[in-house]
Design an enzyme around this catalytic site. Sequence first.
Site, PDB file in Angstrom:
ATOM      1  CG  HIS A   1      53.194  65.165  38.751  1.00 47.09           C
ATOM      2  ND1 HIS A   1      52.257  65.949  38.125  1.00 47.09           N
ATOM      3  CD2 HIS A   1      54.177  64.940  37.852  1.00 47.09           C
ATOM      4  CE1 HIS A   1      52.665  66.196  36.891  1.00 47.09           C
ATOM      5  NE2 HIS A   1      53.812  65.593  36.689  1.00 47.09           N
TER       6      HIS A   1
ATOM      7  CE1 TYR B   1      54.138  68.470  41.312  1.00 44.61           C
ATOM      8  CE2 TYR B   1      55.673  66.859  40.417  1.00 44.61           C
ATOM      9  CZ  TYR B   1      54.793  67.911  40.235  1.00 44.61           C
ATOM     10  OH  TYR B   1      54.575  68.392  38.981  1.00 44.61           O
TER      11      TYR B   1
ATOM     12  CB  ALA C   1      59.855  68.116  31.276  1.00 46.94           C
TER      13      ALA C   1
ATOM     14  CG  MET D   1      60.031  65.525  40.015  1.00 47.68           C
ATOM     15  SD  MET D   1      59.483  67.185  40.473  1.00 47.68           S
ATOM     16  CE  MET D   1      61.057  68.058  40.585  1.00 47.68           C
ATOM     17  CB  SER D   2      56.136  62.144  35.952  1.00 43.02           C
ATOM     18  OG  SER D   2      56.910  62.288  34.774  1.00 43.02           O
TER      19      SER D   2
ATOM     20  CG  ASN E   1      66.464  71.009  34.000  1.00 41.07           C
ATOM     21  OD1 ASN E   1      65.347  70.588  33.682  1.00 41.07           O
ATOM     22  ND2 ASN E   1      67.115  70.577  35.059  1.00 41.07           N
TER      23      ASN E   1
ATOM     24  CG  HIS F   1      58.199  75.030  36.603  1.00 39.69           C
ATOM     25  ND1 HIS F   1      58.318  73.706  36.224  1.00 39.69           N
ATOM     26  CD2 HIS F   1      56.942  75.397  36.249  1.00 39.69           C
ATOM     27  CE1 HIS F   1      57.175  73.296  35.677  1.00 39.69           C
ATOM     28  NE2 HIS F   1      56.336  74.314  35.664  1.00 39.69           N
TER      29      HIS F   1
HETATM   30  N1  HPA Z   1      64.681  67.220  38.065  1.00 36.60           N
HETATM   31  C1  HPA Z   1      63.503  66.600  38.226  1.00 36.60           C
HETATM   32  N2  HPA Z   1      62.471  66.757  37.408  1.00 36.60           N
HETATM   33  C2  HPA Z   1      62.646  67.576  36.361  1.00 36.60           C
HETATM   34  C3  HPA Z   1      63.852  68.254  36.134  1.00 36.60           C
HETATM   35  C4  HPA Z   1      64.933  68.060  37.033  1.00 36.60           C
HETATM   36  O1  HPA Z   1      66.037  68.621  36.894  1.00 36.60           O
HETATM   37  N3  HPA Z   1      63.674  68.981  34.996  1.00 36.60           N
HETATM   38  C5  HPA Z   1      62.412  68.741  34.559  1.00 36.60           C
HETATM   39  N4  HPA Z   1      61.787  67.880  35.376  1.00 36.60           N
END
Ligand code: HPA
Length: 274
Positions: free
Chosen positions: A84, A86, A114, A212-213, A236, A248
């Site tokens: 990633h 980040y 995710a 983020m990926s 979420n 997380h």
């Molecule tokens: N934002 C960014 N990346 C994520 C999220 C989110 O709400 N949930 C899982 N990965």
Amino acid sequence: MDLMDKLAQSADYIVGRIGDEKVDIAIVLGSGLGDLADSLEDAVVVDYHDIPHFPVSTVPGHKGRLVAGRLEGRRVLCMQGRFHYYEGWSLQEVVYPVQTFHVMGIDRLFLTNAAGCVNTSWGPGNLMLITDHIKLMGDSPLRGRNPDGLGPRFFDMSTTWDKAAQDVARSAARKCGTTLREGVYMLFGGPQFETPAEVRLARILGADAVGMSTVPEAIAASHMGMRTLGISCLTNMGAGILDQKLNHEEVLETGERVKGAFTALVREIVRTWM
Ligand code: HPA
């Protein structure tokens, strides 16, 4: 050393370990799906840190290894743990494995992740077929000198998300009795989750999910003419949609809850994506 020489060394090393039978599909396993690699038949595991020039993953819960083997009768190569932005990797480093797969002769890429749900008609636990993406981050994995051996300097992004592969995913979802949402994934750099205003912005811009990926890998794959399929597990609601804080653990919990359905869908796609 030149990028092409490095990629050739990485590819040669991996092929030396897993054998030269053609790999049908490379699969990047996102949070929650990592176990799938443990169910491959005739599995051969290659740790990232043994592969020349490969980056090595640092996120807790993300393993750092390739698992080659057979899934639903097809030959697959799974990334258990991805890189990633980040974590501090450059986008060039993030896409290095995908470029290695291309040099190995793999032409189908299945990206999973995710993501946060931005579409208020949907909810946590839904799976989303990625039909397109938005990247407002200025950086690109192809910034800098173009690796001409991989693809052209300027390249089309209108077929990045392969239409035929999406049809395969839709049929697979019907066969599995799984609802498959469809939408646009928007990349954020992380590691912080988005602000409520950023989630509203994403929705106004046409995004259905934030994460983020995945986007860097899809860009690199598009550059090389690989066919790419992506599915997000919406773990979420995006920040600010509900009156609760994001964490997380929620991401991991939902991933765990949906794992069975997601795994079954991935298997059916692997079986039928020709
Ligand atoms: N934002 C960014 N990346 C994520 C999220 C989110 O709400 N949930 C899982 N990965």
